[in-house]
Design a protein around this motif. Structure first.
Motif, PDB file in Angstrom:
ATOM      1  N   PRO A 133       0.814  -1.234   0.000  1.00 56.92           N
ATOM      2  CA  PRO A 133       0.000   0.000   0.000  1.00 56.92           C
ATOM      3  C   PRO A 133       0.843   1.279   0.000  1.00 56.92           C
ATOM      4  N   ALA A 134       1.966   1.276   0.725  1.00 57.34           N
ATOM      5  CA  ALA A 134       2.820   2.471   0.741  1.00 57.34           C
ATOM      6  C   ALA A 134       3.399   2.732  -0.644  1.00 57.34           C
ATOM      7  N   GLY A 135       3.794   1.684  -1.344  1.00 61.88           N
ATOM      8  CA  GLY A 135       4.301   1.851  -2.702  1.00 61.88           C
ATOM      9  C   GLY A 135       3.241   2.368  -3.644  1.00 61.88           C
ATOM     10  N   LEU A 136       2.032   1.854  -3.488  1.00 64.64           N
ATOM     11  CA  LEU A 136       0.932   2.321  -4.331  1.00 64.64           C
ATOM     12  C   LEU A 136       0.594   3.782  -4.029  1.00 64.64           C
ATOM     13  N   LEU A 137       0.601   4.160  -2.760  1.00 59.64           N
ATOM     14  CA  LEU A 137       0.346   5.556  -2.411  1.00 59.64           C
ATOM     15  C   LEU A 137       1.456   6.463  -2.949  1.00 59.64           C
ATOM     16  N   PHE A 138       2.692   5.977  -2.918  1.00 56.34           N
ATOM     17  CA  PHE A 138       3.803   6.729  -3.504  1.00 56.34           C
ATOM     18  C   PHE A 138       3.541   7.010  -4.984  1.00 56.34           C
ATOM     19  N   VAL A 139       3.121   5.984  -5.709  1.00 56.05           N
ATOM     20  CA  VAL A 139       2.835   6.136  -7.138  1.00 56.05           C
ATOM     21  C   VAL A 139       1.673   7.109  -7.356  1.00 56.05           C
ATOM     22  N   CYS A 140       0.625   6.982  -6.555  1.00 57.42           N
ATOM     23  CA  CYS A 140      -0.535   7.879  -6.703  1.00 57.42           C
ATOM     24  C   CYS A 140      -0.162   9.331  -6.412  1.00 57.42           C
ATOM     25  N   LEU A 141       0.656   9.554  -5.396  1.00 63.08           N
ATOM     26  CA  LEU A 141       1.082  10.920  -5.082  1.00 63.08           C
ATOM     27  C   LEU A 141       1.922  11.502  -6.213  1.00 63.08           C
ATOM     28  N   HIS A 142       2.712  10.676  -6.857  1.00 65.28           N
ATOM     29  CA  HIS A 142       3.490  11.176  -7.992  1.00 65.28           C
ATOM     30  C   HIS A 142       2.616  11.416  -9.217  1.00 65.28           C
ATOM     31  N   CYS A 143       1.489  10.737  -9.298  1.00 60.32           N
ATOM     32  CA  CYS A 143       0.520  11.071 -10.350  1.00 60.32           C
ATOM     33  C   CYS A 143      -0.005  12.484 -10.127  1.00 60.32           C
ATOM     34  N   ASP A 155       4.467  16.372 -20.817  1.00 61.54           N
ATOM     35  CA  ASP A 155       4.322  16.223 -19.362  1.00 61.54           C
ATOM     36  C   ASP A 155       2.938  15.699 -19.005  1.00 61.54           C
ATOM     37  N   LEU A 156       1.940  16.185 -19.684  1.00 60.25           N
ATOM     38  CA  LEU A 156       0.572  15.723 -19.439  1.00 60.25           C
ATOM     39  C   LEU A 156       0.400  14.266 -19.865  1.00 60.25           C
ATOM     40  N   ALA A 157       1.044  13.877 -20.962  1.00 59.56           N
ATOM     41  CA  ALA A 157       0.986  12.476 -21.401  1.00 59.56           C
ATOM     42  C   ALA A 157       1.648  11.557 -20.376  1.00 59.56           C
ATOM     43  N   VAL A 158       2.749  12.007 -19.798  1.00 55.62           N
ATOM     44  CA  VAL A 158       3.411  11.218 -18.750  1.00 55.62           C
ATOM     45  C   VAL A 158       2.502  11.104 -17.532  1.00 55.62           C
ATOM     46  N   ALA A 159       1.805  12.171 -17.202  1.00 56.16           N
ATOM     47  CA  ALA A 159       0.871  12.130 -16.071  1.00 56.16           C
ATOM     48  C   ALA A 159      -0.257  11.142 -16.337  1.00 56.16           C
ATOM     49  N   TYR A 160      -0.780  11.134 -17.542  1.00 53.12           N
ATOM     50  CA  TYR A 160      -1.820  10.159 -17.899  1.00 53.12           C
ATOM     51  C   TYR A 160      -1.279   8.733 -17.835  1.00 53.12           C
ATOM     52  N   LEU A 161      -0.077   8.520 -18.350  1.00 54.10           N
ATOM     53  CA  LEU A 161       0.536   7.195 -18.318  1.00 54.10           C
ATOM     54  C   LEU A 161       0.742   6.726 -16.875  1.00 54.10           C
ATOM     55  N   ARG A 162       1.229   7.613 -16.019  1.00 49.97           N
ATOM     56  CA  ARG A 162       1.399   7.255 -14.610  1.00 49.97           C
ATOM     57  C   ARG A 162       0.069   6.895 -13.968  1.00 49.97           C
ATOM     58  N   SER A 163      -0.969   7.618 -14.323  1.00 50.23           N
ATOM     59  CA  SER A 163      -2.287   7.331 -13.758  1.00 50.23           C
ATOM     60  C   SER A 163      -2.801   5.963 -14.197  1.00 50.23           C
ATOM     61  N   VAL A 164      -2.615   5.641 -15.464  1.00 49.07           N
ATOM     62  CA  VAL A 164      -3.039   4.332 -15.968  1.00 49.07           C
ATOM     63  C   VAL A 164      -2.267   3.220 -15.264  1.00 49.07           C
ATOM     64  N   LEU A 165      -0.959   3.397 -15.109  1.00 42.14           N
ATOM     65  CA  LEU A 165      -0.150   2.392 -14.439  1.00 42.14           C
ATOM     66  C   LEU A 165      -0.535   2.272 -12.953  1.00 42.14           C
ATOM     67  N   ALA A 166      -0.894   3.400 -12.328  1.00 43.97           N
ATOM     68  CA  ALA A 166      -1.326   3.358 -10.931  1.00 43.97           C
ATOM     69  C   ALA A 166      -2.639   2.582 -10.792  1.00 43.97           C
ATOM     70  N   VAL A 167      -3.558   2.759 -11.725  1.00 44.43           N
ATOM     71  CA  VAL A 167      -4.816   2.010 -11.694  1.00 44.43           C
ATOM     72  C   VAL A 167      -4.552   0.523 -11.883  1.00 44.43           C
ATOM     73  N   ILE A 168      -3.666   0.175 -12.797  1.00 48.03           N
ATOM     74  CA  ILE A 168      -3.310  -1.242 -13.002  1.00 48.03           C
ATOM     75  C   ILE A 168      -2.669  -1.810 -11.735  1.00 48.03           C
ATOM     76  N   ALA A 169      -1.792  -1.048 -11.098  1.00 43.29           N
ATOM     77  CA  ALA A 169      -1.161  -1.505  -9.855  1.00 43.29           C
ATOM     78  C   ALA A 169      -2.196  -1.683  -8.751  1.00 43.29           C
TER      79      ALA A 169
END
Length: 174
Positions: A133-143, A155-169
């Motif tokens: 959970p801490a790792g997942l929260l880390f990823v979400c905060l970086h989103c 930069d916005l595309a990277v933010a979208y990509l991070r969000s998609v990867l966070a949802v998959i995680a």
């Protein structure tokens, strides 16, 4: 400073290689159907779970090494990312919280790696319960930080990509 990009890549390569090495071992308890021959998987359902396979020597040593080295690399990545965002004048509680969550993830990984599931089940599960959970929260905060700091379409595309990867995680964690 651009060579630091190799740190997350090497973390992934090292961890994946180590996990596959530990998962397919021959040191599990023998299969009664084969008259004392070794099993090729470590669980009752013949699924090579890393926590179970990392219980037996010599794989337990490699499992601890993966956990400790991975935790060190995660902590280093978190500190470098925190510093990178500070250089970009992003002094925020979100960045500080992300640093704390990343280091908490690293601490959980140390516990998971050093306390094997068959010998210290509760500590192993507490470490996993802290790390994932801490790792997942880390990823979400970086989103969130990516969206707030996006200045270009890339930069916005990277933010979208991070969000998609966070949802998959998140889906895989659940």
């Amino acid at each position: 400073m651009t060579a630091w990009i190799l740190l997350p890549v090497s973390l992934s390569a090292f961890s994946i290689t180590g996990i596959w090495t530990v998962s397919y071992n021959e040191s599990c308890s023998p299969d009664p159907a084969q008259q004392g021959g070794p099993k090729t998987c470590c669980t009752l359902d013949d699924v090579p779970l890393i926590s179970k396979c990392g219980t037996y020597p010599p794989e337990s040593c490699l499992f601890s090494l993966i956990g400790n080295m991975g935790a060190f690399m995660v902590a280093l990545i978190c500190v470098l990312r925190y510093g990178q965002l500070l250089e970009q004048s992003r002094h925020s509680w979100v960045n500080t919280t992300a640093l704390i969550m990343g280091c908490t993830n690293a601490a959980g990984l140390v516990v998971v790696g050093n306390f094997q599931v068959d010998h210290a089940k509760s500590l192993h599960y507490v470490g996993a319960g802290v790390a994932f959970p801490a790792g997942l929260l880390f990823v979400c905060l970086h989103c969130v930080l990516s969206y707030h700091g996006a200045t270009t379409p890339v930069d916005l595309a990277v933010a979208y990509l991070r969000s998609v990867l966070a949802v998959i995680a998140f889906v895989t964690l659940v």
